[in-house]
Design an enzyme around this catalytic site. Structure first.
Site, mmCIF file in Angstrom:
data_model
loop_
_atom_site.group_PDB
_atom_site.id
_atom_site.type_symbol
_atom_site.label_atom_id
_atom_site.label_comp_id
_atom_site.label_asym_id
_atom_site.label_seq_id
_atom_site.Cartn_x
_atom_site.Cartn_y
_atom_site.Cartn_z
ATOM 1 N N ILE A 23 0.862 -0.912 0.652
ATOM 2 C CA ILE A 23 0.562 0.071 -0.060
ATOM 3 C C ILE A 23 0.557 1.508 0.183
ATOM 4 C CG2 ILE A 23 -1.763 1.137 0.985
ATOM 5 C CD1 ILE A 23 -2.466 -1.624 0.352
ATOM 6 N N HIS B 25 0.157 4.840 1.417
ATOM 7 C CA HIS B 25 0.673 5.156 2.935
ATOM 8 C C HIS B 25 0.938 4.819 3.775
ATOM 9 C CE1 HIS B 25 -3.027 6.276 6.260
ATOM 10 N NE2 HIS B 25 -2.056 5.527 6.687
ATOM 11 N N LEU B 26 1.677 6.048 4.752
ATOM 12 C CA LEU B 26 2.954 5.011 5.710
ATOM 13 C C LEU B 26 2.392 3.823 6.346
ATOM 14 C CD1 LEU B 26 5.804 5.700 6.183
ATOM 15 C CD2 LEU B 26 4.737 7.263 7.609
ATOM 16 N N HIS B 27 3.817 2.731 6.385
ATOM 17 C CA HIS B 27 3.904 1.908 7.152
ATOM 18 C C HIS B 27 4.413 0.981 7.501
ATOM 19 C CE1 HIS B 27 2.265 -0.377 3.386
ATOM 20 N NE2 HIS B 27 3.037 -0.755 4.338
ATOM 21 N N GLN B 28 4.872 1.142 8.605
ATOM 22 C CA GLN B 28 6.162 0.330 9.286
ATOM 23 C C GLN B 28 6.288 -1.496 9.697
ATOM 24 O OE1 GLN B 28 9.721 1.192 11.276
ATOM 25 N NE2 GLN B 28 8.328 0.880 13.430
#
Length: 190
Positions: free
Chosen positions: A141, A144-147
């Site tokens: 994705i 949208h930033l995600h770790q």
């Protein structure tokens, strides 16, 4: 006992002969639940962002294990391992350098808490942490930033990934979410 009609409980089963034009070393694990992910592509439109939608749902439905002020933690719907978590800011931003100092601090704090919780609840031995920035870098994705927080176990080096090219995830997502959410420190929840 030989099953001449290749059925399972009366339902016809596919025969594997002839599936690949050239024989290869891979075994096939049929995962029809991933068809939506494959057919719709990895990149949703910005107005359909699953990481923007998740906080609008209840925690069980969205697989959220903890909510902060600027970011939240949820299970990955397509995990590499049981307990594979994602830390996302609420704000729809794509790149880490777009995050505010408050978002960066909370993403870091939630990541540390998630590691402690997974160590205690899942008894994992290590972690892979990372962010894929942009579609070309492998972000599922990208908008949208995600770790990622992927727990790892010393004794999880079984034959499936090596011999069968398959990763087994031994627990259901709902069970995993409930266990991690219950282990999350109450003082760090919003």
């Amino acid at each position: 006992m030989e099953n001449p009609d290749h059925s399972i409980d009366g339902v016809p089963a596919e025969r594997g002969e002839g599936f690949a034009a050239v024989p290869d070393a891979f075994q096939r694990l049929w995962t029809p639940h991933r068809l939506v992910y494959i057919e719709q592509g990895q990149q949703p439109r910005d107005d359909e962002c699953p990481f923007c939608r998740a906080p609008e749902l209840n925690d069980e439905e969205s697989l959220i294990v903890a909510r902060g002020t600027h970011a939240y933690v949820l299970l990955n719907l397509y995990p590499y391992n049981s307990g594979h978590l994602l830390v996302c800011p609420y704000r729809h931003i794509a790149q880490y350098d777009e995050a505010s100092p408050e978002e960066v601090a909370e993403i870091g704090a939630l990541t540390q808490t998630a590691m402690r919780v997974l160590r205690a609840a899942a008894r994992c031995d290590g972690f892979n942490l990372g962010m894929n920035q942009g579609r070309i870098a492998g972000a599922g994705i990208a908008g949208h930033l995600h770790q990622h927080i992927v727990p790892r176990w010393a004794l999880d080096a079984n034959f499936f990934p090596i011999i069968a090219g398959t990763k087994a995830v031994p627990r259901l997502l709902g069970e995993t979410r409930d266990e991690i959410a219950a282990a999350w420190p109450t003082g760090s929840r919003r």
